[in-house]
Design a protein around this motif. Structure first.
Motif, PDB file in Angstrom:
ATOM      1  N   VAL A 166       0.757  -1.276  -0.077  1.00 34.36           N
ATOM      2  CA  VAL A 166      -0.057   0.006  -0.044  1.00 34.36           C
ATOM      3  C   VAL A 166       0.918   1.191  -0.098  1.00 34.36           C
ATOM      4  CG1 VAL A 166      -1.595   1.125   1.341  1.00 34.36           C
ATOM      5  CG2 VAL A 166      -1.799  -1.102   1.174  1.00 34.36           C
ATOM      6  N   ASN A 167       2.066   1.104   0.786  1.00 29.28           N
ATOM      7  CA  ASN A 167       3.004   2.447   0.882  1.00 29.28           C
ATOM      8  C   ASN A 167       3.606   2.720  -0.504  1.00 29.28           C
ATOM      9  OD1 ASN A 167       2.186   3.370   3.458  1.00 29.28           O
ATOM     10  ND2 ASN A 167       3.977   1.967   4.523  1.00 29.28           N
ATOM     11  N   ALA A 168       3.701   1.440  -1.330  1.00 28.43           N
ATOM     12  CA  ALA A 168       4.539   1.556  -2.571  1.00 28.43           C
ATOM     13  C   ALA A 168       3.262   2.336  -3.468  1.00 28.43           C
ATOM     14  CB  ALA A 168       4.819   0.309  -3.143  1.00 28.43           C
ATOM     15  N   ILE A 169       2.176   2.300  -3.578  1.00 24.37           N
ATOM     16  CA  ILE A 169       1.201   2.859  -4.546  1.00 24.37           C
ATOM     17  C   ILE A 169       1.458   4.222  -4.756  1.00 24.37           C
ATOM     18  CG2 ILE A 169      -1.151   3.242  -4.961  1.00 24.37           C
ATOM     19  CD1 ILE A 169      -1.655   0.786  -3.717  1.00 24.37           C
ATOM     20  N   PRO A 170       1.667   5.382  -3.602  1.00 25.27           N
ATOM     21  CA  PRO A 170       1.797   6.571  -3.901  1.00 25.27           C
ATOM     22  C   PRO A 170       3.137   6.674  -4.657  1.00 25.27           C
ATOM     23  CG  PRO A 170       1.888   6.245  -1.473  1.00 25.27           C
ATOM     24  CD  PRO A 170       1.423   5.171  -2.051  1.00 25.27           C
ATOM     25  N   VAL A 171       4.386   6.027  -4.110  1.00 22.95           N
ATOM     26  CA  VAL A 171       5.725   6.125  -4.832  1.00 22.95           C
ATOM     27  C   VAL A 171       5.441   5.813  -6.213  1.00 22.95           C
ATOM     28  CG1 VAL A 171       7.996   5.584  -4.748  1.00 22.95           C
ATOM     29  CG2 VAL A 171       6.785   5.698  -2.834  1.00 22.95           C
ATOM     30  N   ASN A 172       4.816   4.756  -6.457  1.00 24.42           N
ATOM     31  CA  ASN A 172       4.746   4.448  -8.103  1.00 24.42           C
ATOM     32  C   ASN A 172       4.029   5.466  -8.844  1.00 24.42           C
ATOM     33  OD1 ASN A 172       5.800   1.912  -7.713  1.00 24.42           O
ATOM     34  ND2 ASN A 172       3.868   0.731  -7.398  1.00 24.42           N
ATOM     35  N   GLY A 173       3.028   6.175  -8.034  1.00 24.27           N
ATOM     36  CA  GLY A 173       2.072   7.299  -8.843  1.00 24.27           C
ATOM     37  C   GLY A 173       3.231   8.328  -8.917  1.00 24.27           C
ATOM     38  N   LEU A 174       4.047   8.750  -7.904  1.00 26.21           N
ATOM     39  CA  LEU A 174       4.943   9.973  -8.226  1.00 26.21           C
ATOM     40  C   LEU A 174       5.810   9.540  -9.358  1.00 26.21           C
ATOM     41  CD1 LEU A 174       5.752  10.649  -4.458  1.00 26.21           C
ATOM     42  CD2 LEU A 174       4.653  12.154  -5.953  1.00 26.21           C
ATOM     43  N   TRP A 175       6.530   8.283  -9.708  1.00 21.51           N
ATOM     44  CA  TRP A 175       7.184   7.982 -10.606  1.00 21.51           C
ATOM     45  C   TRP A 175       6.441   8.520 -12.083  1.00 21.51           C
ATOM     46  CZ3 TRP A 175      12.104   8.048 -11.187  1.00 21.51           C
ATOM     47  CH2 TRP A 175      12.924   7.727 -10.147  1.00 21.51           C
ATOM     48  N   ALA A 176       5.096   8.122 -12.099  1.00 20.40           N
ATOM     49  CA  ALA A 176       4.172   8.348 -12.958  1.00 20.40           C
ATOM     50  C   ALA A 176       4.258   9.700 -13.475  1.00 20.40           C
ATOM     51  CB  ALA A 176       2.865   7.547 -13.298  1.00 20.40           C
ATOM     52  N   LEU A 177       4.014  10.339 -12.374  1.00 21.16           N
ATOM     53  CA  LEU A 177       3.893  12.117 -12.469  1.00 21.16           C
ATOM     54  C   LEU A 177       5.128  12.560 -12.818  1.00 21.16           C
ATOM     55  CD1 LEU A 177       1.583  12.596  -9.390  1.00 21.16           C
ATOM     56  CD2 LEU A 177       0.908  12.983 -11.618  1.00 21.16           C
ATOM     57  N   ALA A 178       6.308  12.000 -12.520  1.00 15.37           N
ATOM     58  CA  ALA A 178       7.525  12.436 -12.657  1.00 15.37           C
ATOM     59  C   ALA A 178       8.185  12.507 -14.048  1.00 15.37           C
ATOM     60  CB  ALA A 178       8.602  12.098 -11.688  1.00 15.37           C
ATOM     61  N   ALA A 179       7.335  11.645 -15.006  1.00 17.07           N
ATOM     62  CA  ALA A 179       7.876  11.054 -16.158  1.00 17.07           C
ATOM     63  C   ALA A 179       8.094  12.175 -17.027  1.00 17.07           C
ATOM     64  CB  ALA A 179       6.902  10.057 -16.816  1.00 17.07           C
ATOM     65  N   ALA A 180       7.097  13.268 -17.133  1.00 16.67           N
ATOM     66  CA  ALA A 180       7.551  14.520 -18.046  1.00 16.67           C
ATOM     67  C   ALA A 180       8.770  15.347 -17.604  1.00 16.67           C
ATOM     68  CB  ALA A 180       6.181  15.380 -18.010  1.00 16.67           C
ATOM     69  N   TRP A 181       8.713  15.182 -16.289  1.00 14.09           N
ATOM     70  CA  TRP A 181       9.881  16.073 -15.817  1.00 14.09           C
ATOM     71  C   TRP A 181      11.346  15.499 -15.971  1.00 14.09           C
ATOM     72  CZ3 TRP A 181      13.782  15.304 -11.972  1.00 14.09           C
ATOM     73  CH2 TRP A 181      14.490  16.308 -11.659  1.00 14.09           C
ATOM     74  N   LEU A 182      11.321  13.976 -16.049  1.00 11.14           N
ATOM     75  CA  LEU A 182      12.591  13.417 -16.344  1.00 11.14           C
ATOM     76  C   LEU A 182      12.898  13.630 -17.713  1.00 11.14           C
ATOM     77  CD1 LEU A 182      11.531   9.704 -14.638  1.00 11.14           C
ATOM     78  CD2 LEU A 182      13.132  11.635 -13.590  1.00 11.14           C
ATOM     79  N   VAL A 183      12.069  13.932 -18.530  1.00 12.98           N
ATOM     80  CA  VAL A 183      12.247  13.982 -20.106  1.00 12.98           C
ATOM     81  C   VAL A 183      13.317  15.106 -20.144  1.00 12.98           C
ATOM     82  CG1 VAL A 183      11.540  14.696 -22.305  1.00 12.98           C
ATOM     83  CG2 VAL A 183      10.470  12.785 -20.940  1.00 12.98           C
ATOM     84  N   ARG A 184      13.079  16.204 -19.274  1.00  6.02           N
ATOM     85  CA  ARG A 184      13.840  17.698 -19.522  1.00  6.02           C
ATOM     86  C   ARG A 184      15.056  17.532 -18.629  1.00  6.02           C
ATOM     87  NH1 ARG A 184       8.354  18.927 -19.068  1.00  6.02           N
ATOM     88  NH2 ARG A 184       8.832  19.593 -16.813  1.00  6.02           N
ATOM     89  N   ARG A 185      15.281  16.309 -17.748  1.00  9.11           N
ATOM     90  CA  ARG A 185      16.500  16.657 -16.619  1.00  9.11           C
ATOM     91  C   ARG A 185      17.023  15.488 -16.615  1.00  9.11           C
ATOM     92  NH1 ARG A 185      12.046  19.869 -15.473  1.00  9.11           N
ATOM     93  NH2 ARG A 185      12.479  22.190 -14.932  1.00  9.11           N
ATOM     94  N   VAL A 186      17.333  14.758 -17.633  1.00  6.79           N
ATOM     95  CA  VAL A 186      18.128  13.592 -17.535  1.00  6.79           C
ATOM     96  C   VAL A 186      19.276  13.340 -16.728  1.00  6.79           C
ATOM     97  CG1 VAL A 186      19.223  11.506 -18.918  1.00  6.79           C
ATOM     98  CG2 VAL A 186      17.232  12.771 -19.678  1.00  6.79           C
TER      99      VAL A 186
END
Length: 219
Positions: A166-186
């Motif tokens: 259950v605690n992993a679910i919000p972390v997984n969600g943050l990775w999904a949200l961070a995807a667009a940010w990651l593109v610009r800041r490899v």
């Protein structure tokens, strides 16, 4: 079953592990970049469902094994300690997360492709279920937080495993949200993963030593 301090340590260690990129994180980020945010979030839910399979199997299997003999506990203890030490040393030696950066580069600039969310969910589920390292981690990590005097150790294992998931679910969600940010800041991603790997590495080496010094069965 577990005091407040131990519970906080368990939660923090779980979050740290889920923040450290591996096959699950790569799947979430890839889906989010290729198919959009919803797909990334659904991928994370599929991975969480896969974790529950490992939790159930480990609780039943370990409970039966430890009930059979004290020798089985000793063997499991040393195998678990060796795995945690190996995991910690591997993280300490890592040079940033090249795999994650590679996924981000490959998918950067590509338009989101429609995909069935059921397919995304099942992909995340099987990515986790078919990863033997997840099962090994649960066997090595969770028992350390179960009191030797716990009346039903299998149930305690399940409850802690579900809490971890259950605690992993919000972390997984943050990775999904961070995807667009990651593109610009490899580059920033690689530097951040470098330090995150080291913190996680020291933590899991500590867990490995702790498990090796355990005298009483913890499951």
């Amino acid at each position: 079953m577990i005091d407040a301090q131990q519970l906080l340590l368990f939660i923090a260690a779980g979050w740290l592990l889920n923040l450290t990129p591996g096959p699950d994180v790569l799947y979430i980020v890839t889906r989010a970049l290729q198919n959009g945010l919803r797909a990334g979030l659904v991928a994370g839910l599929g991975i969480a469902a896969g974790c529950l399979v490992h939790v159930g199997a480990a609780a039943v299997g370990v409970g039966a094994l430890l009930a059979a003999s004290s020798t089985a506990f000793t063997l499991l203890k040393w195998l678990g300690a060796a795995y945690l030490l190996w995991l910690g040393l591997r993280l300490l030696r890592a040079r940033g997360d090249g795999a994650l950066a590679g996924v981000v580069r490959e998918t950067a600039g590509h338009a989101a492709v429609p995909v069935a969310l059921k397919e995304v969910f099942l992909g995340g589920f099987w990515t986790n279920v078919l990863n033997p390292k997840v099962a090994i981690f649960f066997l090595a990590f969770v028992p350390q937080f179960i009191a030797p005097g716990a009346g039903n150790k299998a149930l305690a294992f399940v409850l802690l495993g579900v809490l971890f998931t259950v605690n992993a679910i919000p972390v997984n969600g943050l990775w999904a949200l961070a995807a667009a940010w990651l593109v610009r800041r490899v580059g920033a991603v690689q530097r951040g993963m470098h330090w995150l790997d080291r913190v996680a590495g020291l933590l899991f080496i500590g867990f490995g030593v702790r498990l090796a010094l355990t005298d009483a069965p913890a499951v």
